[in-house]
Design an enzyme around this catalytic site. Structure first.
Site, PDB file in Angstrom:
ATOM      1  CD  GLU A 175      -5.310   4.918   5.750  1.00 12.75           C
ATOM      2  OE1 GLU A 175      -5.849   4.662   4.669  1.00 12.75           O
ATOM      3  OE2 GLU A 175      -4.840   4.052   6.505  1.00 12.75           O
ATOM      4  CD  GLU A 226      -2.235   1.312   2.976  1.00 13.97           C
ATOM      5  OE1 GLU A 226      -1.565   0.863   3.936  1.00 13.97           O
ATOM      6  OE2 GLU A 226      -3.357   1.834   3.118  1.00 13.97           O
ATOM      7  CG  ASN A 232       2.034   1.646   4.644  1.00  9.67           C
ATOM      8  OD1 ASN A 232       3.164   2.103   4.712  1.00  9.67           O
ATOM      9  ND2 ASN A 232       1.432   1.407   3.502  1.00  9.67           N
ATOM     10  CB  CYS A 239      -3.916  -1.454   4.664  1.00  6.21           C
ATOM     11  SG  CYS A 239      -3.172  -1.485   6.318  1.00  6.21           S
ATOM     12  CG  ASN A 242      -4.792   4.098   0.440  1.00 14.21           C
ATOM     13  OD1 ASN A 242      -4.123   3.487  -0.378  1.00 14.21           O
ATOM     14  ND2 ASN A 242      -4.570   4.025   1.743  1.00 14.21           N
ATOM     15  CE  LYS A 278      -7.036   1.409   3.909  1.00 18.56           C
ATOM     16  NZ  LYS A 278      -5.757   1.851   4.511  1.00 18.56           N
TER      17      LYS A 278
HETATM   18  N1  CDT Z   1      -2.937   1.567   6.493  1.00 16.96           N
HETATM   19  C1  CDT Z   1      -3.862   0.996   7.289  1.00 16.96           C
HETATM   20  O1  CDT Z   1      -4.999   0.807   6.889  1.00 16.96           O
HETATM   21  N2  CDT Z   1      -3.471   0.676   8.527  1.00 16.96           N
HETATM   22  C2  CDT Z   1      -4.383   0.164   9.515  1.00 16.96           C
HETATM   23  C3  CDT Z   1      -3.992   0.660  10.852  1.00 16.96           C
HETATM   24  C4  CDT Z   1      -5.148   0.755  11.704  1.00 16.96           C
HETATM   25  S1  CDT Z   1      -4.822   1.646  13.151  1.00 16.96           S
HETATM   26  C5  CDT Z   1      -5.580   3.163  12.901  1.00 16.96           C
HETATM   27  C6  CDT Z   1      -4.485  -1.339   9.537  1.00 16.96           C
HETATM   28  O2  CDT Z   1      -5.613  -1.838   9.643  1.00 16.96           O
HETATM   29  O3  CDT Z   1      -3.480  -2.038   9.528  1.00 16.96           O
END
Ligand code: CDT
Length: 309
Positions: free
Chosen positions: A142, A46, A193, A168, A106, A123
């Protein structure tokens, strides 16, 4: 046998100061490693062209827009597309998309072996928050910088298989996989990420977060009898650690390849798309076994409502 040799190209950290050109050079090195190892498809993370910028609070929209791509391919990524075309390898990767209408998503794309983009996903499940939150150890903005994707969860016929994408946080939601499963998805690719610690609960560290990441992908694979390839951007980005743990999961939910580092690392597995058939025709034969008369709430209600509320 419909075998696709898949490379999961985990990437180590990208610092704020790193240029797109330097990142694309790393991606090309991973792609070459994949090509030398016989890969047909290489999957990148991502937002893999830049640091994970949603951790930074920015008020100035011009500053935000610096992290976005206005076209794909563009000048920075054309060398990656050219190398993929030259080596006959399909690729998938994520980036921040700014549309001609000024919309921010995204996004991830999927190409065929000629470098032509055959699929685009934006996304849907955006985690985090839209305003600066002083109670968090670090920000996850985000919801400030992106709007929810408007393309749904589609699948495409590519390389003689049905392929879909998510990104993600989407991997944690069973709806993500099921909507693609209902279109016959045999391979679901995703990049992530994921911070190594929970910004709202400091005791929740990498061990539990890796467990949840893998649990979600294994369940999605098994319950839809599909391959799932999850690829991290990992390591320490300007003092902010991200999880590794990239995996290739088979249609029975078993991990068949797993990254061991938090650096640029390629995991490879020869994935037989025909291995999806047994599950899809037996325990997860949706047509025979699903009971949609009982699933109405899934599409009519978002949050929890107790009976009598
Ligand atoms: N990039 C991304 O979607 N990261 C989220 C972190 C969540 S914590 C606010 C994930 O689900 O891994």
């Amino acid at each position: 046998m419909r075998e696709i040799v898949i490379g999961g190209a985990q990437m180590g950290p990208i610092q704020k100061a790193d240029s797109r050109a330097a990142v694309v050079a790393r991606m090309i090195a991973l792609l070459d490693r994949g090509a030398d190892g016989g890969c047909d498809l290489v999957v990148f993370p991502e937002l893999c062209l830049t640091t994970f910028f949603p951790r930074w609070m920015m008020e100035d929209q011009a500053e935000v827009d610096r992290w976005f791509e206005r076209e794909m391919p563009n000048g920075a990524t054309e060398p990656l597309f050219a190398r993929a075309r030259e080596r006959g390898i399909a690729i998938s990767f994520g980036y921040a998309e700014l549309t001609p209408e000024g919309r921010h998503f995204n996004t991830s794309i999927l190409t065929d072996r000629t470098g032509a983009i055959v699929g685009k996903y934006r996304k849907v499940h955006l985690p985090g928050h839209a305003e600066y939150d002083p109670d968090r150890a670090f920000q996850h903005l985000e919801k400030r910088y992106f709007e929810p994707g408007d393309l749904g969860f589609r699948v495409w016929r590519n390389m003689d298989a049905w392929m879909g994408m998510c990104i993600c946080n989407d991997r944690r939601w069973p709806e993500t996989y099921r909507v693609m499963g209902l279109q016959g998805a045999e391979l679901i690719t995703l990049g992530y990420n994921t911070p190594s610690v929970n910004s709202q609960m400091s005791d929740e560290g990498p061990e539990q977060r890796l467990y949840h990441s893998e649990l979600s992908m294994k369940a999605g694979a098994y319950q839809n009898s599909a391959w799932v390839v999850g690829v991290a951007k990992a390591g320490d980005e300007d003092g902010h650690p991200l999880l590794g743990g990239s995996v290739i999961v088979d249609p029975n939910g078993f991990v068949v390849a797993r990254a061991e580092t938090e650096a640029d690392e390629l995991i490879v597995h020869a994935c037989d798309m025909d291995a999806c058939t047994f599950g899809k025709e037996t325990i997860f034969d949706f047509k025979r076994h699903r009971r949609i008369e009982h699933y109405g709430r899934i599409c009519s209600q978002t949050g929890v409502e107790h009976p009598g509320d």
